[in-house]
Design a protein around this motif. Structure first.
Motif, PDB file in Angstrom:
ATOM      1  N   LEU A  89       3.526  -1.760 -10.003  1.00 51.01           N
ATOM      2  CA  LEU A  89       3.281  -1.988  -8.579  1.00 51.01           C
ATOM      3  C   LEU A  89       1.902  -2.598  -8.340  1.00 51.01           C
ATOM      4  N   LEU A  90       0.900  -2.067  -9.039  1.00 52.75           N
ATOM      5  CA  LEU A  90      -0.466  -2.541  -8.835  1.00 52.75           C
ATOM      6  C   LEU A  90      -0.630  -3.986  -9.275  1.00 52.75           C
ATOM      7  N   PHE A  91       0.016  -4.331 -10.382  1.00 52.38           N
ATOM      8  CA  PHE A  91      -0.109  -5.687 -10.917  1.00 52.38           C
ATOM      9  C   PHE A  91       1.113  -6.530 -10.572  1.00 52.38           C
ATOM     10  N   THR A  92       1.667  -6.290  -9.395  1.00 52.50           N
ATOM     11  CA  THR A  92       2.824  -7.039  -8.930  1.00 52.50           C
ATOM     12  C   THR A  92       2.512  -8.525  -8.861  1.00 52.50           C
ATOM     13  N   LYS A  93       3.560  -9.328  -8.935  1.00 55.28           N
ATOM     14  CA  LYS A  93       3.382 -10.777  -8.899  1.00 55.28           C
ATOM     15  C   LYS A  93       3.122 -11.304  -7.486  1.00 55.28           C
ATOM     16  N   ALA A  94       3.190 -10.404  -6.500  1.00 54.69           N
ATOM     17  CA  ALA A  94       2.877 -10.840  -5.139  1.00 54.69           C
ATOM     18  C   ALA A  94       1.469 -11.441  -5.110  1.00 54.69           C
ATOM     19  N   TYR A 145       0.824  -1.210   0.000  1.00 52.95           N
ATOM     20  CA  TYR A 145       0.000   0.000   0.000  1.00 52.95           C
ATOM     21  C   TYR A 145       0.855   1.256   0.000  1.00 52.95           C
ATOM     22  N   GLU A 146       1.875   1.290   0.848  1.00 55.10           N
ATOM     23  CA  GLU A 146       2.717   2.484   0.943  1.00 55.10           C
ATOM     24  C   GLU A 146       3.364   2.815  -0.400  1.00 55.10           C
ATOM     25  N   ASN A 147       3.902   1.796  -1.051  1.00 52.59           N
ATOM     26  CA  ASN A 147       4.539   2.012  -2.353  1.00 52.59           C
ATOM     27  C   ASN A 147       3.519   2.417  -3.413  1.00 52.59           C
ATOM     28  N   LEU A 148       2.355   1.794  -3.348  1.00 45.86           N
ATOM     29  CA  LEU A 148       1.302   2.082  -4.321  1.00 45.86           C
ATOM     30  C   LEU A 148       0.809   3.519  -4.171  1.00 45.86           C
ATOM     31  N   ARG A 149       0.592   3.943  -2.938  1.00 44.75           N
ATOM     32  CA  ARG A 149       0.099   5.307  -2.732  1.00 44.75           C
ATOM     33  C   ARG A 149       1.141   6.345  -3.128  1.00 44.75           C
ATOM     34  N   GLU A 150       2.385   6.096  -2.778  1.00 42.77           N
ATOM     35  CA  GLU A 150       3.445   7.037  -3.149  1.00 42.77           C
ATOM     36  C   GLU A 150       3.548   7.167  -4.666  1.00 42.77           C
ATOM     37  N   SER A 151       3.443   6.040  -5.351  1.00 40.85           N
ATOM     38  CA  SER A 151       3.513   6.058  -6.803  1.00 40.85           C
ATOM     39  C   SER A 151       2.292   6.755  -7.400  1.00 40.85           C
ATOM     40  N   ALA A 152       1.122   6.535  -6.811  1.00 42.71           N
ATOM     41  CA  ALA A 152      -0.095   7.212  -7.271  1.00 42.71           C
ATOM     42  C   ALA A 152       0.010   8.718  -7.043  1.00 42.71           C
ATOM     43  N   ASP A 153       0.581   9.114  -5.910  1.00 42.11           N
ATOM     44  CA  ASP A 153       0.826  10.538  -5.641  1.00 42.11           C
ATOM     45  C   ASP A 153       1.702  11.148  -6.733  1.00 42.11           C
ATOM     46  N   ASP A 154       2.795  10.460  -7.031  1.00 37.72           N
ATOM     47  CA  ASP A 154       3.757  10.974  -8.011  1.00 37.72           C
ATOM     48  C   ASP A 154       3.117  11.115  -9.391  1.00 37.72           C
ATOM     49  N   TYR A 155       2.322  10.125  -9.762  1.00 40.66           N
ATOM     50  CA  TYR A 155       1.676  10.183 -11.076  1.00 40.66           C
ATOM     51  C   TYR A 155       0.626  11.286 -11.119  1.00 40.66           C
ATOM     52  N   LEU A 156      -0.147  11.423 -10.053  1.00 34.93           N
ATOM     53  CA  LEU A 156      -1.174  12.462 -10.004  1.00 34.93           C
ATOM     54  C   LEU A 156      -0.555  13.849 -10.152  1.00 34.93           C
ATOM     55  N   VAL A 157       0.546  14.081  -9.448  1.00 39.98           N
ATOM     56  CA  VAL A 157       1.229  15.377  -9.518  1.00 39.98           C
ATOM     57  C   VAL A 157       1.800  15.606 -10.915  1.00 39.98           C
ATOM     58  N   ALA A 158       2.466  14.589 -11.475  1.00 36.96           N
ATOM     59  CA  ALA A 158       3.049  14.719 -12.816  1.00 36.96           C
ATOM     60  C   ALA A 158       1.970  14.964 -13.861  1.00 36.96           C
ATOM     61  N   LEU A 159       0.838  14.295 -13.705  1.00 37.08           N
ATOM     62  CA  LEU A 159      -0.271  14.451 -14.647  1.00 37.08           C
ATOM     63  C   LEU A 159      -0.839  15.864 -14.576  1.00 37.08           C
ATOM     64  N   SER A 160      -0.955  16.395 -13.378  1.00 35.81           N
ATOM     65  CA  SER A 160      -1.505  17.744 -13.213  1.00 35.81           C
ATOM     66  C   SER A 160      -0.606  18.800 -13.843  1.00 35.81           C
ATOM     67  N   LYS A 161       0.699  18.531 -13.835  1.00 40.99           N
ATOM     68  CA  LYS A 161       1.671  19.474 -14.397  1.00 40.99           C
ATOM     69  C   LYS A 161       1.919  19.241 -15.888  1.00 40.99           C
ATOM     70  N   LYS A 162       1.271  18.187 -16.436  1.00 43.70           N
ATOM     71  CA  LYS A 162       1.534  17.769 -17.820  1.00 43.70           C
ATOM     72  C   LYS A 162       3.028  17.511 -18.018  1.00 43.70           C
ATOM     73  N   ASP A 163       3.632  16.956 -16.981  1.00 46.34           N
ATOM     74  CA  ASP A 163       5.071  16.697 -16.970  1.00 46.34           C
ATOM     75  C   ASP A 163       5.415  15.585 -17.959  1.00 46.34           C
ATOM     76  N   SER A 164       6.552  15.719 -18.611  1.00 48.75           N
ATOM     77  CA  SER A 164       6.969  14.732 -19.609  1.00 48.75           C
ATOM     78  C   SER A 164       7.237  13.360 -18.991  1.00 48.75           C
ATOM     79  N   ILE A 165       7.459  13.319 -17.675  1.00 51.74           N
ATOM     80  CA  ILE A 165       7.743  12.037 -17.019  1.00 51.74           C
ATOM     81  C   ILE A 165       6.466  11.332 -16.562  1.00 51.74           C
ATOM     82  N   LYS A 166       5.309  11.891 -16.904  1.00 51.00           N
ATOM     83  CA  LYS A 166       4.066  11.301 -16.403  1.00 51.00           C
ATOM     84  C   LYS A 166       3.878   9.861 -16.862  1.00 51.00           C
ATOM     85  N   GLU A 167       4.303   9.535 -18.088  1.00 49.15           N
ATOM     86  CA  GLU A 167       4.143   8.167 -18.575  1.00 49.15           C
ATOM     87  C   GLU A 167       5.052   7.210 -17.816  1.00 49.15           C
ATOM     88  N   GLU A 168       6.241   7.679 -17.500  1.00 46.09           N
ATOM     89  CA  GLU A 168       7.161   6.875 -16.683  1.00 46.09           C
ATOM     90  C   GLU A 168       6.545   6.597 -15.312  1.00 46.09           C
TER      91      GLU A 168
END
Length: 221
Positions: free
Chosen positions: A55-60, A24-47
């Motif tokens: 992370l979401l579809f991890t093999k765990a 959960y911690e890793n998933l939320r942090e990654s979701a935070d990062d993507y949300l922020v990048a998306l809002s800024k139309k940042d070029s790294i948003k796809e990354e």
């Protein structure tokens, strides 16, 4: 089985357990990062998106994750399915529309792990910020919720505060408890969960929050 292979097997089990424990911690942090990048139309948003997807579809094992976080398999499946639907839609719409759509998924993530996140949040021994957002409301309120979600994520990360974004439409218990009957609203709790600050439905929320926290820090020093 040789001693060497037993050691390797034990190590793999430990690594797998560690990944699941931080899922959960890793998933939320990654979701935070993507949300922020998306809002800024940042070029790294796809990354950022690809990292979140991995992370979401991890093999765990899903069974171990649902048990660890007290989820039903349907909850986890729904979270994944909605993410897949978002992935299909995001390249066919503008970044602004994708941001709005992803914010709904972000709140679904919060709802899915609500019980675990609540316990973790209130057990933190740090000053912490709780934002009551909403997935359903009028257009102007939803827009303010999205903006202030970004404000809180950026502010809390910059200042080193713990934070939690709650969908008060689906989970309003804490909103009632702290008498914050409007969304978006923000509260700040100290290390012992004593209420320090409460700001309700204010367009200048982040500025007022920063000022009041600075004032409290100055009073302590």
């Amino acid at each position: 089985m040789s001693y060497f292979f037993k050691c390797i097997l034990s190590l793999l089990v430990l690594v797998s357990s560690s990944i699941q424990a931080q899922f959960y911690e890793n998933l939320r942090e990654s979701a935070d990062d993507y949300l922020v990048a998306l809002s800024k139309k940042d070029s790294i948003k796809e990354e950022k998106f690809i990292k979140l997807k991995i992370l979401l579809f991890t093999k765990a094992e899903d069974e171990m994750i649902t048990k660890l976080y007290n989820l039903s398999s349907n909850q986890l499946d729904s979270l994944k399915n909605e993410f897949t639907e978002y992935e299909k839609a995001k390249n066919e719409i503008s970044d602004d529309s994708a941001f709005v759509l992803f914010n709904y998924w972000y709140l679904q993530l919060s709802n899915t792990f609500y019980n675990y996140a609540e316990e973790k949040f209130f057990s933190s021994e740090k000053v912490k910020i709780l934002l009551f957002s909403a997935s359903v409301s009028c257009a102007c309120t939803l827009e303010m919720c999205r903006k202030q979600t970004l404000d809180i994520i950026n502010f809390a990360k910059e200042k080193g505060y713990d934070y939690w974004i709650v969908d008060s439409y689906e989970n309003n218990q804490l909103q009632i408890e702290y008498e914050t009957l409007f969304a978006p609203s923000v509260i700040v709790l100290d290390e012992n969960n004593k209420l320090l600050i409460k700001i309700q439905y204010d367009e200048n929320m982040i500025d007022k929050l920063s000022q009041q926290l600075t004032k409290l820090q100055n009073q302590k020093s």
